[in-house]
Design an enzyme around this catalytic site. Structure first.
Site, PDB file in Angstrom:
ATOM      1  CB  SER A  48      -1.414   0.036   1.065  1.00  0.00           C
ATOM      2  OG  SER A  48      -0.056  -0.494   2.532  1.00  0.00           O
ATOM      3  N   GLY A  49       1.927   1.279   0.333  1.00  0.00           N
ATOM      4  CA  GLY A  49       2.908   2.260  -0.150  1.00  0.00           C
ATOM      5  C   GLY A  49       3.922   2.944   1.398  1.00  0.00           C
ATOM      6  CE  LYS A  50       2.174  -1.721   5.450  1.00  0.00           C
ATOM      7  NZ  LYS A  50       1.966  -2.623   4.400  1.00  0.00           N
ATOM      8  CB  THR A  81      11.476  -5.526  13.456  1.00  0.00           C
ATOM      9  OG1 THR A  81      10.836  -5.803  12.301  1.00  0.00           O
ATOM     10  CG2 THR A  81      11.457  -4.678  14.043  1.00  0.00           C
ATOM     11  CG  HIS A 112      12.594  -2.327   2.105  1.00  0.00           C
ATOM     12  ND1 HIS A 112      11.431  -1.816   3.257  1.00  0.00           N
ATOM     13  CD2 HIS A 112      11.745  -3.428   1.564  1.00  0.00           C
ATOM     14  CE1 HIS A 112      10.348  -1.959   2.695  1.00  0.00           C
ATOM     15  NE2 HIS A 112      10.024  -2.692   2.052  1.00  0.00           N
ATOM     16  NE  ARG A 125      17.075   1.943   5.196  1.00  0.00           N
ATOM     17  CZ  ARG A 125      16.590   0.335   4.752  1.00  0.00           C
ATOM     18  NH1 ARG A 125      15.385   0.467   4.484  1.00  0.00           N
ATOM     19  NH2 ARG A 125      17.111  -0.183   5.850  1.00  0.00           N
ATOM     20  CD  GLU A 185      19.333  -4.857   9.332  1.00  0.00           C
ATOM     21  OE1 GLU A 185      18.267  -5.839   9.584  1.00  0.00           O
ATOM     22  OE2 GLU A 185      19.027  -4.272   8.654  1.00  0.00           O
ATOM     23  CG  ASP A 225       9.324  -1.041   7.367  1.00  0.00           C
ATOM     24  OD1 ASP A 225       8.213  -1.580   7.919  1.00  0.00           O
ATOM     25  OD2 ASP A 225       9.233  -0.857   6.487  1.00  0.00           O
TER      26      ASP A 225
END
Length: 169
Positions: free
Chosen positions: A13-15, A35, A50, A54, A62, A80
């Site tokens: 959804s783009g969270k 996480t 991901h 960034r 982590e 996240d």
């Protein structure tokens, strides 16, 4: 400065992207607390995508369980995500109520710090009811934890098809 923001929504959804943009709008050097436990190659690839998104301005941590052992005082920290964090606890016991108590306590210890927290989570209870008992127990756990965080959050955002919809705050 203590502030809690919850960003929720369905899968893809783009969270995460919205959370990253928000963190960067609040700090030039935000913290990214991942996480996830890497279970297989497909998931490893998702994590790598991901990470590539960034840049070097992020401090990456982590941490699969004990978020509170990291001092993030005065920082903007993106966590996240709650779903993967819960999985790491639930995997050992598969007892939703016992897991919920442990995770609530850890959440409270972590968010007692003077920081801005941006939590990402999934709305997994919006779909159908699973015929698998373990999945149903995890869905309950996720729903209860999302409610717990949302009650404590200053702001809650629901992502719908890449569009942020402010629910609270």
């Amino acid at each position: 400065m203590r502030r809690i923001i919850l960003i929720t929504g369905g899968q893809r959804s783009g969270k995460s992207q919205h959370a990253e943009q928000l963190a960067l709008s609040l700090s030039a050097t935000p913290v990214y607390m991942a996480t996830a436990h890497i279970w297989d190659d497909e998931f490893r690839h998702r994590v790598e995508l991901h990470q590539e998104r960034r840049g070097p301005q992020w401090t990456n941590i982590e941490e699969e369980r004990w978020l509170s052992r990291h001092d993030v005082t005065g920082r903007v920290v993106l966590i996240d995500c709650i779903t993967l964090w819960l999985t790491n606890f639930f995997f050992d016991s598969q007892d939703a109520e016992q897991t919920l108590d442990a995770v609530k306590a850890e959440f409270d210890r972590f968010t007692a710090q003077d920081a801005t927290f941006i939590f990402v989570t999934n709305e997994i209870g919006s779909g159908g009811i699973s015929d698998n008992a373990v999945q149903r127990h995890f869905t309950d756990l996720e729903g209860w934890m999302n409610q717990y965080v949302a009650q404590r959050a200053d702001e809650v955002i629901l992502m719908v098809s890449g569009i942020p919809v402010k629910i609270k705050g």
